[in-house]
Write an enzyme that holds these catalytic residues in place. Structure first.
Site, short mmCIF file in Angstrom:
data_model
loop_
_atom_site.label_atom_id
_atom_site.label_comp_id
_atom_site.label_asym_id
_atom_site.label_seq_id
_atom_site.Cartn_x
_atom_site.Cartn_y
_atom_site.Cartn_z
N ARG A 195 -6.60 3.35 29.78
CA ARG A 195 -7.58 2.24 30.05
C ARG A 195 -8.97 2.60 29.73
O ARG A 195 -9.25 2.86 28.61
CB ARG A 195 -7.42 1.77 31.49
CG ARG A 195 -7.78 0.17 31.58
CD ARG A 195 -7.36 -0.30 32.83
NE ARG A 195 -8.67 0.20 33.98
CZ ARG A 195 -8.51 -0.25 35.37
NH1 ARG A 195 -7.80 -1.00 35.87
NH2 ARG A 195 -9.55 0.36 35.95
N LYS A 227 -12.40 -5.62 45.76
CA LYS A 227 -11.88 -6.53 44.88
C LYS A 227 -10.30 -7.16 45.17
O LYS A 227 -10.07 -8.36 44.99
CB LYS A 227 -11.88 -6.11 43.48
CG LYS A 227 -10.69 -5.02 43.15
CD LYS A 227 -10.85 -4.31 41.80
CE LYS A 227 -9.29 -3.28 41.44
NZ LYS A 227 -9.59 -2.26 40.68
C1 LIG Z 1 -9.47 -1.29 41.17
C2 LIG Z 1 -9.92 -0.13 40.85
C3 LIG Z 1 -10.03 1.02 41.90
C4 LIG Z 1 -9.38 0.74 43.20
O1 LIG Z 1 -8.05 0.87 43.12
P1 LIG Z 1 -7.16 0.70 44.35
O2 LIG Z 1 -5.54 0.90 43.69
O3 LIG Z 1 -7.32 -0.80 44.96
O4 LIG Z 1 -7.42 1.70 45.03
C5 LIG Z 1 -10.62 1.87 41.46
N1 LIG Z 1 -11.27 2.28 40.35
C6 LIG Z 1 -11.38 1.21 39.55
C7 LIG Z 1 -12.00 1.54 38.16
C8 LIG Z 1 -10.98 0.01 39.58
O5 LIG Z 1 -10.79 -0.79 38.60
#
Ligand SMILES: *Cc1c(COP(=O)(O)O)cnc(C)c1O
Length: 362
Positions: free
Chosen positions: A130, A35
Site C-alpha cells: 500500500r 477512523k
Molecule cells: C487504519 C490505519 C491504522 C489503524 O488500523 P487498525 O487496524 O484499525 O488498528 C494504522 N495505520 C494506518 C496507516 C491506517 O490507515
C-alpha cells in the site's frame, strides 16, 4: 428513534487503558485511531483519557472536529496526505505520515505560511504494497531533505503499514526490517529518531507473543481497541480483558411473516446486480428490520446478538432475518441488536440516519 448505535464509552475507555498498559510494558506509545468509529469526538475523548499518546485518523476532517472539541493530545494524520489538504493538515494535525517528496514540499510551504512546526513520519514499504517508500536510497534522500532543507518540518521518525492491501503479516522479521531502515535514516541524519511506528492492530500480536523488536516505540491502533475482534477471531489470541461490545447496533422490526425460503418465480438479478443462489428450507419465520446496506454496506459485517437468528440478506434499506429458531419471541416493533465488525462500523458511525446513544457505565 431507530436505527441506533449504542456506544459504551466506559468500555471503550477500559479497552484503551488495557491496550495502553500492554503496549507501555514494551515501551510502546499508542496512537489511538478513530477512523473506525467515524471520528466521533466523544470516542476520541475517552481514548485520550485512556492514555493514548496521539489521536490519529486517515481523515483530516475528523481531526478538525476532534481538535475543536477540545482534545489536547497531538493529532496524527495517517493517510498519505493529498497535496490539496496540506493547508488543513498543517492546521489540524501535528504529525503526518508521508511517502512523497512533492507533498512534503507543500507541507513545508504551508507550515512556513502558518508559522508552525509540523512533524513528518516517513512510511517504509515492507511488502504489503500500500503506501510507503520501497527504494532505500529514496528513503534516505527524502529523510535528508526533511532534515536539512525544511525549516518548519521535523523528521519525527519512520513507520510502516502491514496487513492491509497485501495481507502481509507483521512478523518480527518484517519489523526488524523497519528498525534497520530507521537506523539507516539515523546514520544518514546523524541523530536518533523519536518515533518508529510498527503498524496497526495486527502488530499487537508481537506484543502478545513478546517478540516485538526493541526499538519499535509506537503503534497506531484502532480495531483492537474499538471492536477487538480480529486478534481473537482471526489470529486465535485470548483477550478476555477487552470488551467486544463497545458498539452495538439496534434496528427495529417492521415485518414478521412466515414465508417460503426460496423466492417464487423466475430468478433474475437482485438490487445490486448479483444473481444470488437461495437455499430452499421450506416455510420459515422471517423478520425485516428497518436498516440496510445504505447504513452499513455489508450484510456479513453485522451479527445478530440473539441466538438462533441469522441474516438472510437485504437491500439498501431493509435487512431480512431468519427468526424461525430465535431464542426470543419477537414481534413487530421489537428491537434487534447486532454486534458490529470493523468493516461496517465507520459507515454506521457516519450515517445521518443512525441515531447515537452514549452509555457511560460498564
Ligand atoms: C487504519 C490505519 C491504522 C489503524 O488500523 P487498525 O487496524 O484499525 O488498528 C494504522 N495505520 C494506518 C496507516 C491506517 O490507515
Amino acid at each position: 428513534m431507530y436505527p441506533k448505535l449504542e456506544i459504551n464509552l466506559a468500555k471503550l475507555e477500559s479497552n484503551t487503558r488495557e491496550m495502553v498498559r500492554m503496549c507501555s510494558e514494551k515501551g510502546i506509545g499508542v496512537a489511538g485511531v478513530i477512523k473506525g468509529c467515524g471520528g466521533i469526538p466523544e470516542c476520541a475523548m475517552v481514548m485520550e483519557k485512556g492514555g493514548c499518546r496521539f489521536i490519529a485518523s486517515s481523515r483530516i476532517d475528523q481531526l478538525r472536529k476532534v481538535s475543536e472539541s477540545g482534545i489536547k493530545s497531538p493529532l496524527m494524520l495517517i493517510r498519505i496526505p493529498m497535496i490539496s489538504e496540506a493547508s488543513a493538515a498543517v492546521k489540524y494535525s501535528e504529525y503526518s505520515l508521508h511517502s512523497e517528496l512533492e507533498t512534503i514540499k507543500h507541507f513545508q510551504k504551508e507550515a512556513s505560511k502558518q508559522n508552525r512546526t509540523h512533524n513528518i513520519i516517513l512510511m517504509v514499504e515492507l511488502g504489503d504494497l500500500r503506501e510507503g517508500i520501497w527504494d532505500r536510497k529514496e528513503l534516505l534522500s527524502t529523510a535528508k531533505f526533511v532534515e536539512n532543507d525544511c525549516k518548519n518540518l521535523k523528521l519525527a521518525g519512520v513507520g510502516t503499514n502491514l496487513g492491509c492491501y497485501g495481507s502481509i503479516e507483521p512478523t518480527s522479521k518484517k519489523l526488524h526490517e523497519l528498525v534497520e531502515a530507521a537506523e539507516e535514516v539515523e546514520s544518514a541524519i546523524g541523530r536518533k529518531l523519536e518515533i518508529i511506528s510498527g503498524g496497526a492492530s495486527t502488530s499487537v500480536q508481537r506484543i502478545l507473543d513478546d517478540d516485538m523488536p526493541n526499538r519499535i516505540n509506537n503503534l497506531r491502533i484502532g480495531e483492537a481497541i474499538i471492536v477487538d475482534k480480529d486478534l481473537e477471531d482471526l489470529y486465535g489470541y485470548n483477550l478476555p480483558q477487552l470488551f467486544r461490545d463497545c458498539f452495538i447496533f439496534q434496528a427495529e422490526i417492521v415485518e414478521i411473516k412466515d414465508k417460503p425460503s426460496h423466492p417464487i418465480g423466475s430468478i433474475g438479478y437482485d438490487a445490486f446486480r448479483n444473481k444470488p443462489v437461495y437455499e430452499d428450507r421450506g416455510i420459515r419465520k422471517r423478520a425485516i428490520v428497518a436498516a440496510g446496506k445504505v447504513d452499513f454496506a455489508y450484510m456479513d459485517q453485522i451479527v445478530p446478538r440473539i441466538k438462533g437468528i441469522s441474516i438472510l440478506g437485504g437491500a439498501s434499506d431493509h435487512t431480512i432475518l431468519d427468526i424461525e429458531d430465535s431464542d426470543l419471541e419477537l414481534k413487530v416493533g421489537d428491537i434487534v441488536e447486532f454486534d458490529i465488525n470493523y468493516g461496517a462500523l465507520p459507515l454506521l458511525c457516519q450515517s445521518p440516519d443512525v441515531m447515537r446513544e452514549f452509555v457511560s457505565e460498564i
